[in-house]
Design a protein around this motif. Structure first.
Motif, PDB file in Angstrom:
ATOM      1  N   ASN A 119      47.369  43.934  34.653  1.00 47.11           N
ATOM      2  CA  ASN A 119      48.430  42.926  34.695  1.00 47.11           C
ATOM      3  C   ASN A 119      47.966  41.558  34.213  1.00 47.11           C
ATOM      4  N   LEU A 120      46.641  41.420  34.086  1.00 48.13           N
ATOM      5  CA  LEU A 120      46.106  40.107  33.742  1.00 48.13           C
ATOM      6  C   LEU A 120      46.150  39.882  32.231  1.00 48.13           C
ATOM      7  N   THR A 121      46.756  38.768  31.833  1.00 43.03           N
ATOM      8  CA  THR A 121      46.755  38.425  30.417  1.00 43.03           C
ATOM      9  C   THR A 121      45.533  37.566  30.139  1.00 43.03           C
ATOM     10  N   ALA A 122      44.543  38.141  29.474  1.00 39.93           N
ATOM     11  CA  ALA A 122      43.304  37.398  29.219  1.00 39.93           C
ATOM     12  C   ALA A 122      43.437  36.548  27.970  1.00 39.93           C
ATOM     13  N   VAL A 123      44.192  37.057  26.981  1.00 36.40           N
ATOM     14  CA  VAL A 123      44.410  36.324  25.728  1.00 36.40           C
ATOM     15  C   VAL A 123      45.890  36.449  25.388  1.00 36.40           C
ATOM     16  N   PRO A 177      37.508  26.267  29.389  1.00 30.05           N
ATOM     17  CA  PRO A 177      36.745  26.460  30.626  1.00 30.05           C
ATOM     18  C   PRO A 177      36.465  27.941  30.860  1.00 30.05           C
ATOM     19  N   ASN A 178      35.646  28.232  31.865  1.00 28.60           N
ATOM     20  CA  ASN A 178      35.359  29.630  32.183  1.00 28.60           C
ATOM     21  C   ASN A 178      36.653  30.390  32.434  1.00 28.60           C
ATOM     22  N   GLY A 179      36.708  31.599  31.886  1.00 27.14           N
ATOM     23  CA  GLY A 179      37.886  32.432  32.105  1.00 27.14           C
ATOM     24  C   GLY A 179      39.026  32.121  31.155  1.00 27.14           C
ATOM     25  N   ALA A 180      38.794  31.234  30.168  1.00 27.94           N
ATOM     26  CA  ALA A 180      39.871  30.864  29.249  1.00 27.94           C
ATOM     27  C   ALA A 180      40.233  31.995  28.287  1.00 27.94           C
ATOM     28  N   GLY A 181      39.309  32.923  28.092  1.00 24.18           N
ATOM     29  CA  GLY A 181      39.579  34.030  27.176  1.00 24.18           C
ATOM     30  C   GLY A 181      38.751  33.981  25.904  1.00 24.18           C
ATOM     31  N   LYS A 182      37.712  33.161  25.889  1.00 25.38           N
ATOM     32  CA  LYS A 182      36.880  33.024  24.691  1.00 25.38           C
ATOM     33  C   LYS A 182      36.128  34.326  24.374  1.00 25.38           C
ATOM     34  N   THR A 183      35.430  34.830  25.382  1.00 22.47           N
ATOM     35  CA  THR A 183      34.642  36.040  25.162  1.00 22.47           C
ATOM     36  C   THR A 183      35.549  37.221  24.805  1.00 22.47           C
ATOM     37  N   THR A 184      36.666  37.308  25.480  1.00 29.05           N
ATOM     38  CA  THR A 184      37.591  38.404  25.183  1.00 29.05           C
ATOM     39  C   THR A 184      38.062  38.320  23.731  1.00 29.05           C
ATOM     40  N   ILE A 197      34.550  50.713  27.049  1.00 28.22           N
ATOM     41  CA  ILE A 197      35.419  49.980  26.117  1.00 28.22           C
ATOM     42  C   ILE A 197      36.631  49.494  26.878  1.00 28.22           C
ATOM     43  N   LYS A 198      36.713  48.159  27.032  1.00 33.31           N
ATOM     44  CA  LYS A 198      37.821  47.616  27.823  1.00 33.31           C
ATOM     45  C   LYS A 198      38.640  46.683  26.956  1.00 33.31           C
TER      46      LYS A 198
HETATM   47  N1  LIG Z   1      36.722  43.944  31.394  1.00 34.38           N
HETATM   48  C1  LIG Z   1      37.568  43.129  32.043  1.00 34.38           C
HETATM   49  N2  LIG Z   1      38.416  43.611  32.975  1.00 34.38           N
HETATM   50  C2  LIG Z   1      39.273  42.804  33.617  1.00 34.38           C
HETATM   51  N3  LIG Z   1      39.380  41.496  33.418  1.00 34.38           N
HETATM   52  C3  LIG Z   1      38.571  40.927  32.514  1.00 34.38           C
HETATM   53  C4  LIG Z   1      37.624  41.711  31.773  1.00 34.38           C
HETATM   54  N4  LIG Z   1      36.959  40.885  30.923  1.00 34.38           N
HETATM   55  C5  LIG Z   1      37.458  39.654  31.139  1.00 34.38           C
HETATM   56  N5  LIG Z   1      38.430  39.670  32.087  1.00 34.38           N
HETATM   57  C6  LIG Z   1      39.215  38.511  32.541  1.00 34.38           C
HETATM   58  O1  LIG Z   1      39.814  37.908  31.411  1.00 34.38           O
HETATM   59  C7  LIG Z   1      39.812  36.496  31.536  1.00 34.38           C
HETATM   60  C8  LIG Z   1      39.110  35.872  30.338  1.00 34.38           C
HETATM   61  O2  LIG Z   1      37.736  36.146  30.437  1.00 34.38           O
HETATM   62  P1  LIG Z   1      36.694  35.732  29.316  1.00 34.38           P
HETATM   63  O3  LIG Z   1      37.237  36.117  27.991  1.00 34.38           O
HETATM   64  O4  LIG Z   1      35.385  36.297  29.704  1.00 34.38           O
HETATM   65  O5  LIG Z   1      36.677  34.148  29.462  1.00 34.38           O
HETATM   66  P2  LIG Z   1      35.648  33.093  28.886  1.00 34.38           P
HETATM   67  O6  LIG Z   1      34.714  33.781  27.952  1.00 34.38           O
HETATM   68  O7  LIG Z   1      36.506  32.074  28.201  1.00 34.38           O
HETATM   69  O8  LIG Z   1      34.944  32.514  30.060  1.00 34.38           O
HETATM   70  C9  LIG Z   1      39.148  36.182  32.863  1.00 34.38           C
HETATM   71  O9  LIG Z   1      40.150  35.991  33.816  1.00 34.38           O
HETATM   72  C10 LIG Z   1      38.358  37.421  33.175  1.00 34.38           C
HETATM   73  O10 LIG Z   1      38.210  37.605  34.538  1.00 34.38           O
END
Ligand SMILES: Nc1ncnc2c1ncn2[C@@H]1O[C@H](COP(=O)(O)OP(=O)(O)O)[C@@H](O)[C@H]1O
Ligand SMILES: [Mg+2]
Lengths: 303, 263
Positions: free
Chosen positions: A16-20, A38-45, B262-263
């Protein structure tokens, strides 16, 4: 000319979580582009979608003018990725880490050895070639990860928080190296939450929060647009200072123990304040990207 | 590989195999010791100790010495342990603690290629350990040649079967301690009840039936046929069973690992 990265309406859901959410941007050849947030913004995703680790929930993504859906393997030969977590191989030495990685790109042994030694020298690690990775300091490990991401001489370098946790010396060194790479024409995508890093390295950037892009632009333009050229900081203000500012119609942010006045020019105000409130503690400084970032993403703690 | 159940895997998986070989070569002196010394320990225990108590064993209508009976089982269990432990504990450490697979995903490798490389590496360790044991066992005149050489191709199949099994468990365990469960409920019972230390016909009929579903039972049957040079009618079925078992667990491990990572 085709963009090196063309991302359109990227969306990523984890349950349910919209990461991006609906992230679009494009990066031109030779550009250094920043993803800030900030942390959790969705950069890594976002980055994990770029190199095909995470499948997109929706959206389109082209690298080097090719859709990643059909050309992922070819594309991955042309990009270097420095992931957020150090994933160095603790079973191998520093040099072996580069050599083993080079095999994943089918590099001939001799080419790989030449490049590995050059990269170690480039990042000031040549004297640690035979060390175990666990014997390296945090800064050295990070530099090795960046070095490793260059072993295939990529056309696009993706760096996820390359300098988080580094001491100032290591950071400066990494920045200098990245600037050199930029000058040589390498296209770079960088995430960071250090605003000085972004201001120094990025030609253009986006600031993200909660998966959404808040603003996009050149660092200097963003500062001018969202903060103004100068910021006046008033420490331990009393009510009379607040009244004075309100009366003169200045826009300011009230942090309780500190007021921040944003304006195109606070020069006149600074002089007036200094005159009228002799005991007020005022500081006039340049507006920075950090001001933009905090204004847009708020001051509430994350995590 | 273009088998229907398999996700696409290119020959690039060899790169992952090579990585493990590079690491293995760094400590080969230590890695070579168990397969060389273990047979000596077993021969001492079974040949000098147990043999005297037990005497001969009746196997497929023939009387054979207890050592001759146990040696091929020892080979088969070594093949199982090398395959299973490589892709369970060792792969888990690489996946979870060392983030080795994450790093590989930043290269042209795909997840099914990474996992295939790991399973094939596990099979390689099975083959290596069998190849190291053969000369030691031969030195005691415990193997009949040339049939015993068939244990080498057999160790490839056994290694793939148990390597895939280990990887399957790696794809579902929560943490590294959770491996105790499959080891306690699956691997150890197999070690004891697959016709390894006593002939299957000593078991009650129902247990014999269960044992026939255990992959190690078939690996032991095949290994024993090779070391004794004894042909029997069940062998083609044993071979088929192991092949089918591998063809089920290998692609299952690939798809489950992809789901996990893979997520
Ligand atoms: N594999 C995953 N499963 C569930 N939630 C995830 C997963 N990876 C990241 N998230 C969530 O997605 C959001 C964005 O995370 P992330 O992209 O790591 O942020 P950032 O790199 O900007 O700190 C966060 O709320 C994180 O908890
Ligand atoms: Mg991140």
């Amino acid at each position: 000319m085709d963009a090196v990265i063309a991302a359109k309406n990227l969306n990523k859901m984890f349950g349910n979580l919209t990461a991006v959410a609906d992230v679009s941007f494009s990066v031109a050849a030779g550009e250094c582009f920043g993803l800030l947030g900030p942390n959790g913004a969705g950069k890594t995703t976002t980055i994990r979608m770029l190199y095909g680790f995470s499948p997109l929930t929706s959206g389109t993504l082209e690298l080097f003018g090719k859709s990643i859906a059909e050309n992922l393997c070819d594309i991955k030969f042309r990009i270097g990725i420095c992931q957020q977590d150090n994933s160095l191989d603790p079973d191998l030495t520093v040099l072996e880490n580069l050599m083993v990685f080079s095999r994943y790109f089918d590099l001939p042994r001799q080419t790989a050895a030449d490049r590995a030694l050059k990269l170690l020298a480039f990042f000031g690690l040549e004297h640690r070639a035979a060390a175990k990775t666990s014997e390296l300091s945090g800064g050295m490990q990070r530099r090795l990860v960046v070095a490793r991401s260059l072993i295939n001489q990529p056309d696009l370098l993706i760096l996820d928080e390359p300098t988080t946790g580094l001491d100032p010396q290591s950071r400066q060194q990494v920045w200098t190296r990245l600037e050199e790479l930029k000058r040589s024409g390498l296209t770079i995508l960088l995430t960071t939450h250090y605003m000085d890093e972004a201001a120094r390295l990025c030609d253009r950037l986006v600031i993200m929060d909660h998966g959404k892009v808040l603003v996009e632009g050149k660092p200097a333009d963003l500062v001018r647009r969202h903060v103004g050229r100068e910021v006046l900081e008033i420490t331990r203000p009393d009510q009379s200072v607040r009244d004075f500012l309100a009366q003169r119609g200045h826009e300011f942010e009230d942090l309780g123990h500190r007021l921040l006045v944003y304006d195109q020019s606070c020069n006149g105000l600074f002089a007036d304040l200094a005159e009228q409130f002799r005991d007020a503690d005022c500081l006039l400084r340049m507006g920075t990207l950090e001001d933009v970032f905090l204004r847009l993403t708020g001051r509430a703690l994350r995590e | 590989m273009k088998l229907p159940l398999f996700p696409p895997v290119s020959g690039r998986f060899v790169r992952v195999w090579q990585r493990n070989l590079t690491v293995y070569k760094k400590s080969w002196k230590v890695s070579f010791i168990p397969p060389l010394l273990e047979p000596l320990l077993y021969i001492a225990a079974f040949g000098l100790g147990l043999s005297g108590l037990i005497g001969d064993v009746s196997y497929q209508g023939k009387a054979i010495s207890y050592v001759d009976f146990v040696v091929p089982a020892l080979l088969a269990t070594t093949i199982m342990y090398n395959g299973f432990f490589e892709t369970s504990y060792n792969s888990f450490v690489r996946m979870y603690y060392q983030k080795t697979f994450d790093a590989m995903m930043a290269t042209p490798l795909t997840m099914p290629e990474i996992i295939t490389g790991e399973i094939v590496w596990a099979a390689t360790k099975s083959v290596l350990s069998a190849a190291l044991m053969l000369p030691v066992l031969s030195a005691f005149g415990l193997l009949s040649y040339p049939a015993s050489l068939l244990t080498l191709p057999l160790s490839i199949l056994g290694g793939l079967a148990f390597g895939a099994t280990g990887m399957f468990f790696t794809s579902i365990v929560r943490g590294i301690e959770t491996f105790n469960l499959p080891v306690f409920l699956f691997i150890t019972p197999m070690f004891l009840f697959s016709g390894t230390f006593f002939p299957l016909d000593q078991l009650p009929a129902w247990a014999q039936g269960v044992a026939l579903f255990l992959p190690l039972t078939h690996l032991v049957l095949l290994a024993r046929a090779a070391t004794l040079g004894l042909w029997s009618a069940i062998l083609p079925f044993s071979l088929l069973y192991l092949a089918v078992y591998t063809l089920v667990f290998f692609p299952l491990a690939l798809t489950k690992m992809e789901k996990r990572l893979i997520k």
